[in-house]
Design an enzyme around this catalytic site. Structure first.
Site, short mmCIF file in Angstrom:
data_model
loop_
_atom_site.label_atom_id
_atom_site.label_comp_id
_atom_site.label_asym_id
_atom_site.label_seq_id
_atom_site.Cartn_x
_atom_site.Cartn_y
_atom_site.Cartn_z
N ALA A 51 0.83 -1.21 0.00
CA ALA A 51 0.00 0.00 0.00
C ALA A 51 0.87 1.26 0.00
O ALA A 51 1.92 1.28 -0.62
CB ALA A 51 -0.97 -0.05 1.18
N SER A 52 0.46 2.27 0.72
CA SER A 52 1.13 3.57 0.62
C SER A 52 2.53 3.58 1.24
O SER A 52 3.27 4.56 1.03
CB SER A 52 0.28 4.66 1.26
OG SER A 52 -0.88 4.90 0.49
N THR A 53 2.92 2.55 1.98
CA THR A 53 4.30 2.50 2.45
C THR A 53 5.25 2.37 1.26
O THR A 53 6.42 2.75 1.34
CB THR A 53 4.52 1.32 3.42
OG1 THR A 53 4.27 0.08 2.74
CG2 THR A 53 3.60 1.41 4.62
#
Length: 624
Positions: free
Chosen positions: A321-323
């Site tokens: 995801a956004s990591t």
């Protein structure tokens, strides 16, 4: 007439002959006297001893090596186990002896007979294990009735004891009885049926160090198989002790924070790659594998939908995801696609082809540069960066950050995740890569998969200035008398392919994620500790085209919540990755767990204050 025999020589011969006859007669007298003594006077006792006593050899189990945490706190110990055995040759009548044994101890007679059946073909004078670890009550019953139980013996052997079970279960692992197939393996050459060996975790990976060398005894036993005395003993050699890099206090804190949730939390030292904590939830009781587990209990474990036997830190793979935006930002900066002044407008979506790709913030972020894009996790910004880079350049940078292959940690069954390329998709499904798929990959969705340990190592490398270390969990190995046989040293496996200037920009953006009022993890900031991090929300189900306004349009299953972080800002001492399955938002579910782990560690293990200072509410919506 002259007697020629009557001369000096014949006299000399006669004297010598007489002397020899006297000696022979005396020897026979002594021998006969000794035989009369042994057969008449001592005969009864010697006959009794010859009938009831015999000399036998028996093995002596080696104590298994102990396992400690980084601060020499004992985690895996050995306790005495009372193992019940039978020597068939001495147990007469056999059926009657088994029946009495069951009655005295309360052990099911069927279980005892099954153990005998499995040992068919064993030599009659060899002890057969009926039941390990019978407990003190059964031991007392056998001792009281020992003369009524011929052939029954109880031996004391070291048995594994996991002191804090189920804590650290996925790290330490567990032991189980050696199988027939394993007995054929040369690495278990000195093992015998009934022995316990490492089956999982450190117990399995370091089996060769932990297992000692078996000893032996020459003993005299009586007619009932009871040991009269030990004639000769060769001492067993204890296994080596292992010191882990794990901080048990931090490990326990992480496990408590995950209570009631499925997920994982990993903490590493950014300066050397040593793993400080690796919690996987839910856990399991390792001691149950030692004391004996019923089929029902085992079936419940393996069929549990939350997979308690899985080490989610290294075996479970999730969309990052956004990591993953950490890597996309680094790639964009290094490839010249963006710089500190590049901005894109975010209206809350990006039109591409005949479809709208939404940002998590429906009303948009407005004008966004790289620092704001990281701190507020703007999807639209990274859609555009990803499109310009392309999937293959993104994949190259992701691989260079350590994704897409196992980290090499010294634990078994580690998964490597997945970083897709155009060639990979063509080979895998026979279809060309589509640009729309690049949009999903750019925000860590689509085919992307990573483990929590991989993401913790990404955070560590960014935090320490770009050095990638191989994660290590075994700190040292020592003999039972304290001699060091192995000492771990930091192992550099690479450098992040990013300049110092561009890395500073990425780190500044991660600092703002936590410490800027508009950052997605503002509510989890730690005053005075300089935590930097990145939230992430990984979709579990596909987008629903029929979602109504205001309804969760990513499906009915809640998304996974991510947070990766390091602290302090300069010269960080800890890097953390947390995944909460179906936690929905990284900012509200995963970030508080990581923040508390960091606070606990940097404060020297101090408990959380009862009345924490009030925290101002974040001004951004909680979507990532």
């Amino acid at each position: 007439m002259t007697n020629y025999l009557d001369n000096v020589d014949s006299d000399w011969f006669s004297k010598r002959l007489s002397a020899a006859l006297t000696v022979v007669i005396a020897a026979f007298v002594v021998l006969i006297a000794r035989l009369l003594f042994l057969q008449v006077i001592e005969g009864g006792e010697l006959r009794r001893l010859s009938e009831i006593n015999s000399i036998r050899l028996r093995s002596v189990d080696a104590p298994r090596g102990l396992i400690y945490d980084a601060h020499d706190r004992l985690m895996a110990d050995n306790r005495p186990s009372y193992d019940l055995s039978i020597t068939v040759k001495d147990a007469h009548p056999l059926e009657r002896t088994i029946e009495k044994l069951s009655r005295y101890t309360g052990i099911d007679e069927t279980l005892l007979l099954d153990s005998l059946e499995k040992a068919k073909g064993t030599r009659a004078y060899k002890p057969v294990l009926l039941k390990p670890d019978i407990g003190r009550d059964a031991l007392a019953a056998i001792e009281v009735n020992r003369w009524d139980l011929p052939g029954i013996l109880v031996s004391v052997s070291p048995r594994r004891d996991y002191i804090f079970s189920p804590s650290s279960a996925h790290i330490l692992g567990y032991m189980g009885e050696i199988s027939v197939e394993e007995l054929k393996n040369k690495i278990y050459g000195d093992c015998k049926s009934g022995d316990f060996i490492g089956k999982y975790g450190i117990e399995r990976v370091r089996e060769d160090w932990l297992r000692g060398k078996r000893g032996g005894q020459q003993v005299e036993v009586n007619a009932t198989g009871q040991v009269v005395r030990a004639i000769n003993t060769v001492d067993a050699t204890p296994g080596h002790n292992i010191v882990l890099s794990i901080d048990h206090a931090l490990q326990s804190t992480a496990e408590q924070l995950l209570t009631g949730q499925a997920g994982a939390a990993v903490a590493v030292d950014p300066s050397n790659g040593q793993i400080l904590a690796m919690a996987s939830s839910p856990s399991f009781d390792q001691n149950a594998f030692i004391s004996g587990m019923s089929h029902e209990t085992w079936n419940a474990l393996v069929s549990d939908p939350s997979h308690p036997l899985e080490n989610k830190a290294i075996q479970a793979e999730y969309p990052p995801a956004s990591t993953y935006k950490i890597i996309v930002a680094a790639a964009g900066l290094e490839e010249g696609v963006i710089d500190e002044n590049t901005s894109h407008f975010c209206p809350g979506f990006l039109k591409f082809g005949n479809r709208s790709y939404r940002c998590w913030k429906k009303w948009g972020h407005g004008e966004v540069d790289v620092l704001k894009a990281l701190s507020e996790s703007c999807d639209v910004y990274f859609y555009k960066v990803g499109l310009e880079l392309g999937v293959d350049r993104l994949a190259w940078y992701a691989n260079a950050f350590g994704l897409g292959e196992p980290t090499g940690v010294d634990l078994d069954h580690e998964e490597g995740g997945l970083i897709p390329t155009a060639q990979w998709k063509k080979k895998r499904v026979g279809v060309s890569w589509q640009k729309g798929e690049t949009l999903s990959v750019s925000i860590g969705q689509g085919f992307n998969l990573a483990t929590p340990l991989q993401m913790a190592m990404v955070a560590a490398a960014v935090g320490n200035g770009g050095t990638r270390y191989r994660p290590m969990i075994v700190k040292s190995i020592r003999t039972a008398d304290g001699q060091t046989k192995y000492e771990s040293t930091p192992e550099v496996v690479g450098r992040l392919p990013i300049s110092e200037k561009n890395l500073w920009l990425v780190k500044e953006g991660l600092f703002n994620v936590v410490n800027d009022r508009h950052g997605t993890a503002w509510r989890s900031r730690l005053e005075g500790m300089g935590m930097s991090g990145k939230t992430g929300t990984a979709q579990v189900a596909g987008r629903r085209e029929d979602a109504a306004e205001g309804e969760n349009d990513w499906g009915s299953i809640k998304d996974h919540a991510w947070f990766v972080a390091y602290a302090p800002r300069e010269n960080p001492r800890i890097a953390v990755a947390v995944i909460i399955e179906h936690g929905e938002h990284g900012s509200s579910a995963a970030a508080p767990v990581a923040a508390e782990m960091i606070r606990f560690y940097l404060s020297g293990g101090q408990p959380k204050p009862d009345a924490p200072p009030a925290v101002e509410p974040a001004t951004s919506a909680e979507g990532d």
